[in-house]
Design a protein around this motif. Structure first.
Motif, PDB file in Angstrom:
ATOM      1  N   TYR A  85       2.345  -2.180   8.506  1.00  0.00           N
ATOM      2  CA  TYR A  85       2.233  -2.612   9.883  1.00  0.00           C
ATOM      3  C   TYR A  85       2.310  -4.131   9.995  1.00  0.00           C
ATOM      4  O   TYR A  85       2.106  -4.859   9.023  1.00  0.00           O
ATOM      5  CB  TYR A  85       0.910  -2.130  10.508  1.00  0.00           C
ATOM      6  CG  TYR A  85      -0.307  -2.923  10.052  1.00  0.00           C
ATOM      7  CD1 TYR A  85      -0.708  -4.075  10.732  1.00  0.00           C
ATOM      8  CD2 TYR A  85      -1.043  -2.532   8.936  1.00  0.00           C
ATOM      9  CE1 TYR A  85      -1.805  -4.808  10.317  1.00  0.00           C
ATOM     10  CE2 TYR A  85      -2.145  -3.258   8.515  1.00  0.00           C
ATOM     11  CZ  TYR A  85      -2.523  -4.401   9.207  1.00  0.00           C
ATOM     12  OH  TYR A  85      -3.600  -5.133   8.785  1.00  0.00           O
ATOM     13  N   TYR A  86       2.617  -4.581  11.209  1.00  0.00           N
ATOM     14  CA  TYR A  86       2.508  -5.990  11.593  1.00  0.00           C
ATOM     15  C   TYR A  86       1.863  -6.025  12.972  1.00  0.00           C
ATOM     16  O   TYR A  86       2.184  -5.210  13.852  1.00  0.00           O
ATOM     17  CB  TYR A  86       3.881  -6.663  11.649  1.00  0.00           C
ATOM     18  CG  TYR A  86       3.823  -8.047  12.264  1.00  0.00           C
ATOM     19  CD1 TYR A  86       3.416  -9.143  11.514  1.00  0.00           C
ATOM     20  CD2 TYR A  86       4.147  -8.249  13.603  1.00  0.00           C
ATOM     21  CE1 TYR A  86       3.338 -10.404  12.079  1.00  0.00           C
ATOM     22  CE2 TYR A  86       4.069  -9.505  14.176  1.00  0.00           C
ATOM     23  CZ  TYR A  86       3.669 -10.582  13.404  1.00  0.00           C
ATOM     24  OH  TYR A  86       3.582 -11.826  13.979  1.00  0.00           O
ATOM     25  N   PHE A  87       0.928  -6.971  13.192  1.00  0.00           N
ATOM     26  CA  PHE A  87       0.213  -7.035  14.456  1.00  0.00           C
ATOM     27  C   PHE A  87      -0.070  -8.499  14.785  1.00  0.00           C
ATOM     28  O   PHE A  87      -0.646  -9.229  13.977  1.00  0.00           O
ATOM     29  CB  PHE A  87      -1.099  -6.256  14.358  1.00  0.00           C
ATOM     30  CG  PHE A  87      -1.844  -6.132  15.659  1.00  0.00           C
ATOM     31  CD1 PHE A  87      -1.732  -4.999  16.438  1.00  0.00           C
ATOM     32  CD2 PHE A  87      -2.668  -7.153  16.103  1.00  0.00           C
ATOM     33  CE1 PHE A  87      -2.421  -4.867  17.628  1.00  0.00           C
ATOM     34  CE2 PHE A  87      -3.356  -7.049  17.295  1.00  0.00           C
ATOM     35  CZ  PHE A  87      -3.227  -5.892  18.060  1.00  0.00           C
ATOM     36  N   VAL A 111       0.339  -5.766   6.722  1.00  0.00           N
ATOM     37  CA  VAL A 111       0.346  -5.179   5.380  1.00  0.00           C
ATOM     38  C   VAL A 111       1.684  -4.469   5.251  1.00  0.00           C
ATOM     39  O   VAL A 111       1.911  -3.434   5.883  1.00  0.00           O
ATOM     40  CB  VAL A 111      -0.816  -4.176   5.173  1.00  0.00           C
ATOM     41  CG1 VAL A 111      -0.687  -3.498   3.812  1.00  0.00           C
ATOM     42  CG2 VAL A 111      -2.160  -4.876   5.280  1.00  0.00           C
ATOM     43  N   ARG A 112       2.589  -5.061   4.496  1.00  0.00           N
ATOM     44  CA  ARG A 112       3.916  -4.472   4.331  1.00  0.00           C
ATOM     45  C   ARG A 112       4.575  -5.039   3.076  1.00  0.00           C
ATOM     46  O   ARG A 112       4.263  -6.139   2.641  1.00  0.00           O
ATOM     47  CB  ARG A 112       4.795  -4.726   5.558  1.00  0.00           C
ATOM     48  CG  ARG A 112       4.937  -6.175   5.958  1.00  0.00           C
ATOM     49  CD  ARG A 112       5.723  -6.314   7.255  1.00  0.00           C
ATOM     50  NE  ARG A 112       5.741  -7.690   7.715  1.00  0.00           N
ATOM     51  CZ  ARG A 112       6.299  -8.099   8.855  1.00  0.00           C
ATOM     52  NH1 ARG A 112       6.875  -7.224   9.640  1.00  0.00           N
ATOM     53  NH2 ARG A 112       6.273  -9.359   9.212  1.00  0.00           N
ATOM     54  N   THR A 113       5.468  -4.251   2.522  1.00  0.00           N
ATOM     55  CA  THR A 113       6.236  -4.597   1.315  1.00  0.00           C
ATOM     56  C   THR A 113       5.352  -5.178   0.213  1.00  0.00           C
ATOM     57  O   THR A 113       5.672  -6.194  -0.392  1.00  0.00           O
ATOM     58  CB  THR A 113       7.385  -5.571   1.645  1.00  0.00           C
ATOM     59  OG1 THR A 113       6.860  -6.800   2.134  1.00  0.00           O
ATOM     60  CG2 THR A 113       8.334  -4.948   2.657  1.00  0.00           C
ATOM     61  N   GLY A 114       4.215  -4.521  -0.041  1.00  0.00           N
ATOM     62  CA  GLY A 114       3.355  -4.909  -1.151  1.00  0.00           C
ATOM     63  C   GLY A 114       2.609  -6.197  -0.969  1.00  0.00           C
ATOM     64  O   GLY A 114       2.061  -6.748  -1.938  1.00  0.00           O
ATOM     65  N   PHE A 115       2.549  -6.717   0.257  1.00  0.00           N
ATOM     66  CA  PHE A 115       1.924  -8.015   0.503  1.00  0.00           C
ATOM     67  C   PHE A 115       1.096  -7.935   1.777  1.00  0.00           C
ATOM     68  O   PHE A 115       1.574  -7.450   2.803  1.00  0.00           O
ATOM     69  CB  PHE A 115       3.002  -9.088   0.650  1.00  0.00           C
ATOM     70  CG  PHE A 115       2.489 -10.495   0.605  1.00  0.00           C
ATOM     71  CD1 PHE A 115       2.294 -11.135  -0.602  1.00  0.00           C
ATOM     72  CD2 PHE A 115       2.221 -11.201   1.772  1.00  0.00           C
ATOM     73  CE1 PHE A 115       1.836 -12.449  -0.653  1.00  0.00           C
ATOM     74  CE2 PHE A 115       1.769 -12.502   1.738  1.00  0.00           C
ATOM     75  CZ  PHE A 115       1.573 -13.126   0.513  1.00  0.00           C
ATOM     76  N   PHE A 148      -0.313  -7.020  -3.565  1.00  0.00           N
ATOM     77  CA  PHE A 148      -0.973  -5.897  -4.227  1.00  0.00           C
ATOM     78  C   PHE A 148       0.010  -4.940  -4.885  1.00  0.00           C
ATOM     79  O   PHE A 148      -0.407  -4.026  -5.590  1.00  0.00           O
ATOM     80  CB  PHE A 148      -1.849  -5.130  -3.217  1.00  0.00           C
ATOM     81  CG  PHE A 148      -1.115  -4.612  -2.009  1.00  0.00           C
ATOM     82  CD1 PHE A 148      -0.479  -3.386  -2.036  1.00  0.00           C
ATOM     83  CD2 PHE A 148      -1.074  -5.364  -0.843  1.00  0.00           C
ATOM     84  CE1 PHE A 148       0.194  -2.912  -0.927  1.00  0.00           C
ATOM     85  CE2 PHE A 148      -0.405  -4.894   0.273  1.00  0.00           C
ATOM     86  CZ  PHE A 148       0.225  -3.658   0.234  1.00  0.00           C
ATOM     87  N   ASP A 149       1.317  -5.129  -4.677  1.00  0.00           N
ATOM     88  CA  ASP A 149       2.311  -4.274  -5.324  1.00  0.00           C
ATOM     89  C   ASP A 149       3.550  -5.108  -5.602  1.00  0.00           C
ATOM     90  O   ASP A 149       4.351  -5.379  -4.714  1.00  0.00           O
ATOM     91  CB  ASP A 149       2.658  -3.082  -4.432  1.00  0.00           C
ATOM     92  CG  ASP A 149       3.509  -2.037  -5.153  1.00  0.00           C
ATOM     93  OD1 ASP A 149       4.037  -2.351  -6.239  1.00  0.00           O
ATOM     94  OD2 ASP A 149       3.636  -0.919  -4.628  1.00  0.00           O
ATOM     95  N   ARG A 274      12.647  -9.879   2.507  1.00  0.00           N
ATOM     96  CA  ARG A 274      11.236  -9.564   2.286  1.00  0.00           C
ATOM     97  C   ARG A 274      11.008  -8.670   1.073  1.00  0.00           C
ATOM     98  O   ARG A 274       9.960  -8.745   0.430  1.00  0.00           O
ATOM     99  CB  ARG A 274      10.668  -8.909   3.547  1.00  0.00           C
ATOM    100  CG  ARG A 274       9.167  -8.687   3.512  1.00  0.00           C
ATOM    101  CD  ARG A 274       8.655  -8.252   4.871  1.00  0.00           C
ATOM    102  NE  ARG A 274       8.723  -9.344   5.835  1.00  0.00           N
ATOM    103  CZ  ARG A 274       9.283  -9.263   7.031  1.00  0.00           C
ATOM    104  NH1 ARG A 274       9.831  -8.125   7.434  1.00  0.00           N
ATOM    105  NH2 ARG A 274       9.303 -10.307   7.827  1.00  0.00           N
ATOM    106  N   ALA A 275      11.951  -7.784   0.750  1.00  0.00           N
ATOM    107  CA  ALA A 275      11.771  -6.845  -0.356  1.00  0.00           C
ATOM    108  C   ALA A 275      13.112  -6.595  -1.027  1.00  0.00           C
ATOM    109  O   ALA A 275      14.178  -6.733  -0.411  1.00  0.00           O
ATOM    110  CB  ALA A 275      11.175  -5.528   0.152  1.00  0.00           C
TER     111      ALA A 275
END
Length: 438
Positions: A85-87, A111-115, A148-149, A274-275
């Motif tokens: 998500y993005y907010f 929280v997206r693409t492991g970051f 985190f990934d 981004r990924a």
């Protein structure tokens, strides 16, 4: 994810607190939500399906209270964390806001693409009269981030988050370990956009200070970018861009400078970079895809990518210190000349308002240390060539660029070619993003 929960709780405190801060008499009584389906792809999520949401008070045209910009997605290959998500929620402060000169608080979490990244910011804009292209913008705030990934990263071995201070870089036992922890940052930036006797110019300053020294040795980074446009007439113009970046020796590799493009941390700001996999990793490894920014010595893209993909940090301990630098100074110059295709694009009904084609000659020059911690003037590099840029751009309500810029650059001359190359040779690259944009 405790920081995410804290910020979300803060959001629900902010909404009612500011709900009465701005009179609804200037806008409609209803809150408008606009939903748009969204599809994307990377090599970890696969096809990422979701929805984007924009919220605002009716009649405010994206400059009123309670502004919302958000997205929610599901990775159809169901990785370890398939939901992302993005907010962003922005609330103007009436006491320091006027037409074109808004002050606001902004909560941003993703929280997206492991970051993961979460922050709370204060923004202030000052506009000079009714000209939306003459303004000053200030932004400051606190943020926290964590990778985190690392599976999403194009060159994960170069993302260093923690080091063992008892293990030197040249230790025979191997490189320092990487520990995935939260990094807390103090951020501040200032952007001036104005005109002088020569034409439009801008000054962009950015400062970051890491706050939690127990996780990572403290680092500071400061960037300064100055651009100047000179219109010569008859379709000719000159654009100049100067970039200076300085950080201490402990700056992590993802925040360090690459001579040919922006730092790896900056890749997270654009959906295309981004990924891994959104742009095929084979194209990345061939050194023909450049993410505009930083020193932008575009002719040295292939040399930088060769160093990144060699896993040099693993194979040669500390080798990344020779191409992931902590200081750089550069100048980019572009001479635009008339392009007949640009006139053709502009003649297309409706679409012509958003399409543009540039053709230009360029020259890049920069100076940097031989390795991190060295003298800024140890090494000099330069390149020259020709290029084209296609833009699909729909400016926002403040007249700022909001679109896609794709460049095709041919740096046919290098002052310091790589092994087996000559000074003059056919080289080419695809650039993502505009280098100098007004």
């Amino acid at each position: 994810m405790e920081h995410r929960h804290l910020l979300i709780a803060l959001l629900f405190c902010l909404i009612p607190a500011f709900g009465l801060a701005q009179s609804s008499q200037d806008y409609g009584d209803d809150y408008s939500l606009e939903f748009v389906p969204d599809l994307w792809y990377n090599d970890v999520d696969g096809i990422r399906v979701g929805v984007r949401v924009r919220g605002e008070m009716e009649g405010s045209f994206n400059d009123g209270p309670h502004r919302l910009n958000a997205g929610l997605w599901l990775g159809t290959w169901f990785p370890d964390q398939p939901v992302s998500y993005y907010f962003s929620f922005t609330e103007p402060i009436p006491s320091i806001s006027s037409f074109g000169s808004e002050g606001s608080l902004q909560l941003e979490t993703s929280v997206r693409t492991g970051f993961s990244k979460h922050g709370l910011y204060f923004n202030k804009r000052w506009q000079f009269g009714f000209d939306e292209l003459k303004y000053v913008e200030f932004r400051t705030g606190l943020s926290t981030e964590k990778m985190f990934d690392e599976e999403y990263r194009q060159f994960p071995e170069h993302w260093v988050f923690n080091v063992n201070q008892d293990l030197p870089l040249d230790s025979p036992t191997g490189p320092r370990p990487r520990v995935k922890e939260q990094i807390h940052l103090l951020n501040a930036s200032l952007l001036l956009h104005q005109q002088n006797l020569l034409g439009t110019y801008s000054i962009d300053l950015d400062f970051k200070q890491q706050l939690n020294e127990k996780v990572l040795p403290s680092f500071t980074r400061f960037d300064a970018e100055i651009t100047q446009q000179i219109v010569l007439g008859s379709g000719f113009k000159l654009d100049f861009r100067s970039f200076f970046g300085m950080a201490n020796k402990d700056v992590p590799y993802q925040y360090s400078y690459l001579s040919s493009m922006q730092s790896m941390i900056g890749w997270l700001d654009h959906g295309l970079s981004r990924a891994k996999g959104t742009i095929p990793i084979s194209m990345m490894n061939e050194g023909i895809v450049q993410f505009t920014g930083g020193p932008n010595l575009r002719g040295y893209l292939n040399q930088d990518v060769k160093a990144l993909k060699s896993n040099a940090f693993i194979q040669g301990i500390g080798a990344g210190d020779y191409y992931l630098l902590n200081a750089v100074l550069s100048l980019n110059a572009e001479l635009d000349y008339p392009n007949p295709l640009h006139k053709k694009l502009k003649s297309i009904p409706f679409l012509g308002d958003f399409l543009a084609m540039r053709s230009y000659m360029f020259y890049d020059v920069g100076t940097m240390p031989e390795r991190r911690g060295g003298n800024l003037f140890d090494a000099q590099k330069s390149d020259a060539g020709a290029g084209f840029e296609l833009s699909i751009n729909i400016p926002d309500y403040l007249g700022k660029d909001r679109g896609l810029f794709i460049r095709y650059d041919i740096p046919f001359w290098l002052s310091h070619p790589g092994g087996g190359e000559s000074h003059v040779e056919f080289r080419h690259l695809i650039g993502i993003g505009a280098l100098i944009s007004f």
